[in-house]
Design a protein around this motif. Structure first.
Motif, PDB file in Angstrom:
ATOM      1  N   GLY A 125     -32.610   6.746  -4.279  1.00 45.32           N
ATOM      2  CA  GLY A 125     -31.401   5.572  -3.901  1.00 45.32           C
ATOM      3  C   GLY A 125     -31.910   4.877  -4.535  1.00 45.32           C
ATOM      4  N   TYR A 129     -28.796   6.550  -7.098  1.00 51.27           N
ATOM      5  CA  TYR A 129     -28.328   8.066  -6.428  1.00 51.27           C
ATOM      6  C   TYR A 129     -28.276   8.615  -5.687  1.00 51.27           C
ATOM      7  CZ  TYR A 129     -29.759   9.618 -10.800  1.00 51.27           C
ATOM      8  OH  TYR A 129     -30.589   9.879 -12.556  1.00 51.27           O
ATOM      9  N   GLY A 130     -26.705   9.028  -5.476  1.00 49.78           N
ATOM     10  CA  GLY A 130     -26.034   9.171  -3.335  1.00 49.78           C
ATOM     11  C   GLY A 130     -25.953  10.548  -3.193  1.00 49.78           C
ATOM     12  N   TYR A 307     -27.761  15.568  -5.795  1.00 52.54           N
ATOM     13  CA  TYR A 307     -27.910  13.563  -5.971  1.00 52.54           C
ATOM     14  C   TYR A 307     -26.649  13.563  -7.033  1.00 52.54           C
ATOM     15  CZ  TYR A 307     -30.604  13.201  -1.830  1.00 52.54           C
ATOM     16  OH  TYR A 307     -30.642  13.515  -0.340  1.00 52.54           O
ATOM     17  N   ARG A 309     -25.314  10.774 -10.190  1.00 54.04           N
ATOM     18  CA  ARG A 309     -25.480   8.722  -9.931  1.00 54.04           C
ATOM     19  C   ARG A 309     -24.016   8.535 -11.463  1.00 54.04           C
ATOM     20  NH1 ARG A 309     -25.691   4.013 -11.341  1.00 54.04           N
ATOM     21  NH2 ARG A 309     -27.878   2.924 -10.868  1.00 54.04           N
ATOM     22  N   ARG A 369     -24.213   3.999  -4.731  1.00 49.42           N
ATOM     23  CA  ARG A 369     -24.929   5.023  -4.443  1.00 49.42           C
ATOM     24  C   ARG A 369     -24.109   4.934  -3.152  1.00 49.42           C
ATOM     25  NH1 ARG A 369     -30.197   4.676  -0.468  1.00 49.42           N
ATOM     26  NH2 ARG A 369     -30.706   6.372  -0.036  1.00 49.42           N
ATOM     27  N   GLU A 370     -22.825   4.371  -2.636  1.00 50.37           N
ATOM     28  CA  GLU A 370     -21.895   5.049  -2.066  1.00 50.37           C
ATOM     29  C   GLU A 370     -21.241   5.885  -2.209  1.00 50.37           C
ATOM     30  OE1 GLU A 370     -24.848   3.681   0.361  1.00 50.37           O
ATOM     31  OE2 GLU A 370     -23.846   2.721  -0.600  1.00 50.37           O
ATOM     32  N   SER A 373     -21.773   9.100  -3.891  1.00 51.67           N
ATOM     33  CA  SER A 373     -22.301   9.981  -2.861  1.00 51.67           C
ATOM     34  C   SER A 373     -20.450  10.816  -1.844  1.00 51.67           C
ATOM     35  CB  SER A 373     -22.873  10.253  -0.785  1.00 51.67           C
ATOM     36  OG  SER A 373     -23.869   9.489  -1.494  1.00 51.67           O
ATOM     37  N   LEU A 384     -18.874   7.499   5.607  1.00 49.16           N
ATOM     38  CA  LEU A 384     -19.982   5.944   5.272  1.00 49.16           C
ATOM     39  C   LEU A 384     -19.531   4.748   5.867  1.00 49.16           C
ATOM     40  CD1 LEU A 384     -19.654   6.932   1.394  1.00 49.16           C
ATOM     41  CD2 LEU A 384     -21.493   7.435   3.199  1.00 49.16           C
TER      42      LEU A 384
END
Length: 417
Positions: A125, A129-130, A307, A309, A369-370, A373, A384
């Motif tokens: 994270g 990366y999410g 994950y 990025r 990161r969010e 995701s 989120l």
């Protein structure tokens, strides 16, 4: 400590891979066949490591994949893999230096995305990366559960199941997989050679189960028959005083239409001398859940999987489509890849999108990161926001983004790397 971070040379692969194995507690690939498969797909120019003197003390690599994104486009992505730091060299900034070098490289290669599967999710994270996909696993009590097959009113020819020797399975398996890649976000378009790694089956990896078996589904007869589905699985036999209670361990199951898929599941659930079907990686919206007679006895579990990025934020967001019209300005925090920081206007719909820098007022504030995701459509911006990770700066912007980012088909990573 004097260390040297550099690109791997082919002659160094054994010692480099040995460092990775030791970091993961022993032999990752105890079988020679499996080890050679990893060697065969290694992209040396995309593999790096750190040496302390004449010893490798850290490793990291990247595979070249195409990732399906919402809307069906396939986007070039770097599949980050084989990341390790020796226990003797922790807390010295080595991992950060490799992540820095790797993301700079990915950007220079023109790939807007980096991907990984995390052995320890807490690590990645901080590098942006999410968690972008989830996976479903199940232990189905087939002594109590049956599978229904929907009526086939399409006029198509009947489905016929046949065993195929593993040596002959590559073409039918890959032909079905290739046709499915564009239908679900998160699936990987593989480079040549990867197809063979999916069928490697040394005894050392079977954990008491049988050799890998392959059943294919076909419609039609003779030379005109079309492969429309397949299942790769093992049988783990077990008996007690009451009789047989073996387990069908599914490796892969796939089909091109609902009738074929249901037919494959009914076959797997009715194999003689078994009472359990075990599967570890399916999409969270997999249709088997609606075909079982008792979903509670399927013992379903869900966990994180792929994950993501965003390496080039603008290019990545413009590469996918959106379920509803969207016109929002993001204020993005990305300390590790500062070229992504700042305000970006995303405009798009189901036909296409653009994402450009802007000086306009922000509508939503979040970290990269969010955004990662959210990217494949599994995690809603609204979810989120309820966790305090996305801030709404313009009323209505959160609902607009949430409606746009969702994918009608759950994203899913079909295999690790």
């Amino acid at each position: 400590m004097t260390t040297d971070l550099r690109v791997l040379e082919a002659s160094e692969w054994d010692s480099w891979f040995g460092t990775l194995e030791r970091a993961f507690g022993g032999a990752l690939s105890s079988a020679a066949e499996q080890r050679e498969a990893w060697r065969s797909v290694t992209e040396y120019e995309r593999s790096i490591g750190v040496r302390d003197g004449d010893e490798w003390v850290a490793t990291a690599g990247a595979f070249t994949f195409g990732l399906t994104v919402p809307g069906g486009n396939v986007v070039s992505a770097a599949g980050v893999t084989m990341v390790s730091v020796a226990a003797t060299h922790r807390r010295r900034g080595i991992l950060t230096s490799m992540m820095r070098r790797q993301l700079d490289d990915v950007r220079s290669w023109g790939q807007p995305l980096a991907l990984l599967t995390a052995s320890e999710p807490a690590i990645y994270g901080r590098f942006g990366y999410g968690a972008g996909t989830r996976q479903l696993s199940a232990e189905i009590d087939t002594s109590r559960v049956s599978f229904r097959v929907p009526a086939d009113d399409t006029g198509a020819q009947a489905v016929r199941l046949r065993f195929v020797e593993l040596a002959d399975a590559l073409e039918p398996v890959e032909s079905v997989y290739a046709r499915l890649v564009a239908t679900r976000p998160g699936m990987l378009e593989r480079r040549p050679g990867w197809d063979r790694t999916m069928l490697i089956d040394p005894p050392e990896i079977r954990e008491g189960a049988s050799a890998l078996q392959c059943v294919v589904a076909r419609r039609g007869e003779g030379d005109g028959a079309e492969t429309v589905g397949y299942a790769l699985y093992r049988i783990k036999p077990e008996w007690d005083a009451a009789g047989p209670k073996g387990t069908v361990v599914i490796d892969q199951v796939a089909a091109l239409d609902p009738v074929v898929y249901a037919t494959m599941w009914r076959f797997l659930g009715e194999i003689d001398l078994t009472s359990t079907v075990s599967v570890s990686n399916l999409p969270v919206d997999d249709p088997f859940q609606f075909l079982v007679s008792d979903v509670r006895r399927a013992n379903i579990r869900v966990r994180d999987s792929l994950y993501v990025r965003l390496v080039e934020l603008g290019a990545a967001l413009a590469a996918r489509t959106y379920q509803a019209p969207v016109d929002v300005v993001f204020e993005v925090d990305d300390a590790f890849c500062p070229w992504n920081e700042g305000r970006w206007r995303l405009t798009g719909d189901e036909k296409g999108a653009s994402c450009e820098r802007t000086a306009d007022a922000a509508d939503l504030s979040l970290s990269v990161r969010e955004l990662a995701s959210m990217y494949l459509g599994d995690i809603s911006p609204a979810a989120l926001a309820r966790a305090g990770l996305v801030r709404e700066l313009r009323p209505g912007a959160l609902a607009e983004a949430s409606a746009a980012f969702v994918s009608p088909v759950a994203p899913w990573l079909p295999h690790g790397f």
